[in-house]
Write a protein that holds these residues in place. Sequence first.
Motif, PDB file in Angstrom:
ATOM      1  N   GLY A  14       5.473 133.783  98.701  1.00 49.17           N
ATOM      2  CA  GLY A  14       5.688 133.515  97.169  1.00 49.17           C
ATOM      3  C   GLY A  14       4.709 132.492  96.768  1.00 49.17           C
ATOM      4  O   GLY A  14       5.127 131.262  96.071  1.00 49.17           O
ATOM      5  N   VAL A  16       0.940 132.303  94.329  1.00 53.38           N
ATOM      6  CA  VAL A  16       0.792 133.003  93.121  1.00 53.38           C
ATOM      7  C   VAL A  16       0.440 134.433  93.265  1.00 53.38           C
ATOM      8  O   VAL A  16       0.884 135.119  92.453  1.00 53.38           O
ATOM      9  CB  VAL A  16      -0.650 132.563  92.361  1.00 53.38           C
ATOM     10  CG1 VAL A  16      -0.927 133.301  91.220  1.00 53.38           C
ATOM     11  CG2 VAL A  16      -0.315 130.972  92.111  1.00 53.38           C
ATOM     12  N   ALA A  17      -0.064 135.128  94.207  1.00 52.96           N
ATOM     13  CA  ALA A  17      -0.386 136.383  94.432  1.00 52.96           C
ATOM     14  C   ALA A  17       1.125 137.304  94.534  1.00 52.96           C
ATOM     15  O   ALA A  17       1.310 138.138  93.918  1.00 52.96           O
ATOM     16  CB  ALA A  17      -1.107 136.671  95.800  1.00 52.96           C
ATOM     17  N   GLY A  18       1.933 136.685  95.471  1.00 50.64           N
ATOM     18  CA  GLY A  18       3.266 137.554  95.696  1.00 50.64           C
ATOM     19  C   GLY A  18       4.131 137.229  94.353  1.00 50.64           C
ATOM     20  O   GLY A  18       4.721 138.315  93.840  1.00 50.64           O
ATOM     21  N   GLY A  43       1.879 126.580  99.274  1.00 53.37           N
ATOM     22  CA  GLY A  43       0.930 126.853  99.983  1.00 53.37           C
ATOM     23  C   GLY A  43      -0.597 126.617  99.276  1.00 53.37           C
ATOM     24  O   GLY A  43      -0.731 125.580  99.082  1.00 53.37           O
ATOM     25  N   SER A  48      -4.535 124.377  94.918  1.00 57.11           N
ATOM     26  CA  SER A  48      -5.975 125.280  94.454  1.00 57.11           C
ATOM     27  C   SER A  48      -6.429 124.082  93.369  1.00 57.11           C
ATOM     28  O   SER A  48      -5.718 123.331  92.804  1.00 57.11           O
ATOM     29  CB  SER A  48      -6.013 126.428  93.895  1.00 57.11           C
ATOM     30  OG  SER A  48      -4.967 126.434  92.624  1.00 57.11           O
ATOM     31  N   SER A 204       1.964 139.144 101.350  1.00 58.17           N
ATOM     32  CA  SER A 204       1.168 138.135 100.582  1.00 58.17           C
ATOM     33  C   SER A 204       1.303 136.811 100.985  1.00 58.17           C
ATOM     34  O   SER A 204       1.478 136.046 100.115  1.00 58.17           O
ATOM     35  CB  SER A 204       1.026 138.478  99.086  1.00 58.17           C
ATOM     36  OG  SER A 204       2.743 138.316  98.718  1.00 58.17           O
ATOM     37  N   GLY A 206      -0.508 134.656 102.598  1.00 56.29           N
ATOM     38  CA  GLY A 206      -1.585 133.526 102.487  1.00 56.29           C
ATOM     39  C   GLY A 206      -2.233 133.516 104.035  1.00 56.29           C
ATOM     40  O   GLY A 206      -2.214 134.333 104.898  1.00 56.29           O
ATOM     41  N   GLY A 208       0.046 132.779 106.343  1.00 54.74           N
ATOM     42  CA  GLY A 208       0.867 133.040 107.224  1.00 54.74           C
ATOM     43  C   GLY A 208       0.973 134.513 107.491  1.00 54.74           C
ATOM     44  O   GLY A 208       1.594 134.989 108.624  1.00 54.74           O
ATOM     45  N   MET A 230     -10.686 118.158 100.766  1.00 55.87           N
ATOM     46  CA  MET A 230     -10.560 117.796  99.528  1.00 55.87           C
ATOM     47  C   MET A 230     -10.470 116.193  99.402  1.00 55.87           C
ATOM     48  O   MET A 230      -9.786 115.706 100.218  1.00 55.87           O
ATOM     49  CB  MET A 230      -9.503 118.594  98.870  1.00 55.87           C
ATOM     50  CG  MET A 230      -9.555 120.019  99.089  1.00 55.87           C
ATOM     51  SD  MET A 230     -11.081 120.870  98.047  1.00 55.87           S
ATOM     52  CE  MET A 230     -10.589 120.734  96.234  1.00 55.87           C
TER      53      MET A 230
END
Length: 391
Positions: A14, A16-18, A43, A48, A204, A206, A208, A230
Amino acid sequence: MPESLSTDVLIVGGGVAGLWLNARLRRQGFATLLVDNGTLGGGQSVKSQGIIHGGTKYALSGALTGASEAIADMPRRWREALEGKGELDLSGVRLLSDAHYLWSPGTLAGNLTSFFASKAVRSRVGQVKGDELPPALQHPKFKGKVYRLSELVLDVPSLIARLAELAGDSLLAGQQVEPLLDGDELVGLRVDGREIRAQRIVFSAGGGTAELLTSLGLQQPAMQRRPLHMVIVKAPTLKPLYAHCLGGGTKPRITVTSHPAADGEWVWYLGGDLAEADGVARDEASQIAAAKKELAELVPWIDLSAAHWATLRIDRAEPAQSALARPDNAFLAEQGRLLVGWPTKLALSPDFSDRVEAALARDGIRPGQHPVLPELPRPPLTGPFWEGLLP
Ligand code: FAD
């Protein structure tokens, strides 16, 4: 008896993609379940920089590549969603900036010449001056050029919260994910002992995802990790800035985004070349020293004597590419009922959904009838990661 559930599409991960895929499928009437073993968005997504790229950055090498073209439509699709008129209703998600900027500190004519040689870039980029400059650059000592890119920057925690809202009752906190087989065929997953059958299963997750594939005895698709180091800095003197600062090469020297802290101050989040290979090799103190040096050169008028600094190590998870090159598009691989992928950029989550939906349509997968779901344990939402790293 283990609890037995059924759904049309079972999603693991879960970020953003999922979450985007889940919301899109639900909107089309599919029954879905989305499993996460951590916090939703916790994640890569919340770590980001939240930039909805249109690909202009990738034209810095002088030519618009396939990458730039594939991603070019993303700002429009996100903009429509934010206005509540798009493929998802994201009204209420906080837009941090309506534009991202390209900032040339002054001595880089050659670099920009090749950049502006591209007609597609010229049509998307406009120079800004004076009070149109981003607030942090409005200073008499500022020299250099700034170009406005038609790209957005989003507050990712508010995006995750909205996508979780759109998920309704489809979210499931689950630690142990095992294959559910019928003979040799994968027909679903067993999640903490619950059997969940599904027409299609999407990974999805990431970073994992590699481990999930291993648990199914699969080696493909191979995943790569691209480490980043970062830097975050918080100070009462910081004003918002969303910009790629150009260096001599084809990658931005630093990429700055600004995020609201709970106490009303701004946090600058610094990526770009600073966070790549040389930055990854530095320890935290040296990385902070490198960032201080960059900001002292680039924005000497900002007093950072009262600033708090921290660094964050985070890997990008992507499909394996030769020489750790950046992938161009969202990526999806298929194996029977299993679909596995990475958006490769937060901005490309709509493209990831397109690919899954195209696979469902091609295979004639339609919304089915399923018993009502029982009350399920729900994964918590992520919060702004910088709050935990700074005083
Ligand atoms: P993730 O956000 O990593 O989510 C994966 C989810 O899966 C997590 O919630 C995790 O808890 C869950 N999970 C993992 N394993 C399991 C398991 N076994 N079982 C159940 N759940 C599991 N992209 C942009 O477009 N713009 C940017 O400005 C940008 N900046 C970036 C800056 C940095 C520093 C980084 C690292 C990336 C950046 N990206 C950016 C890329 C972007 O963050 C990622 O492409 C995107 O967030 C990936 O989303 P995801 O949902 O695939 O993965």
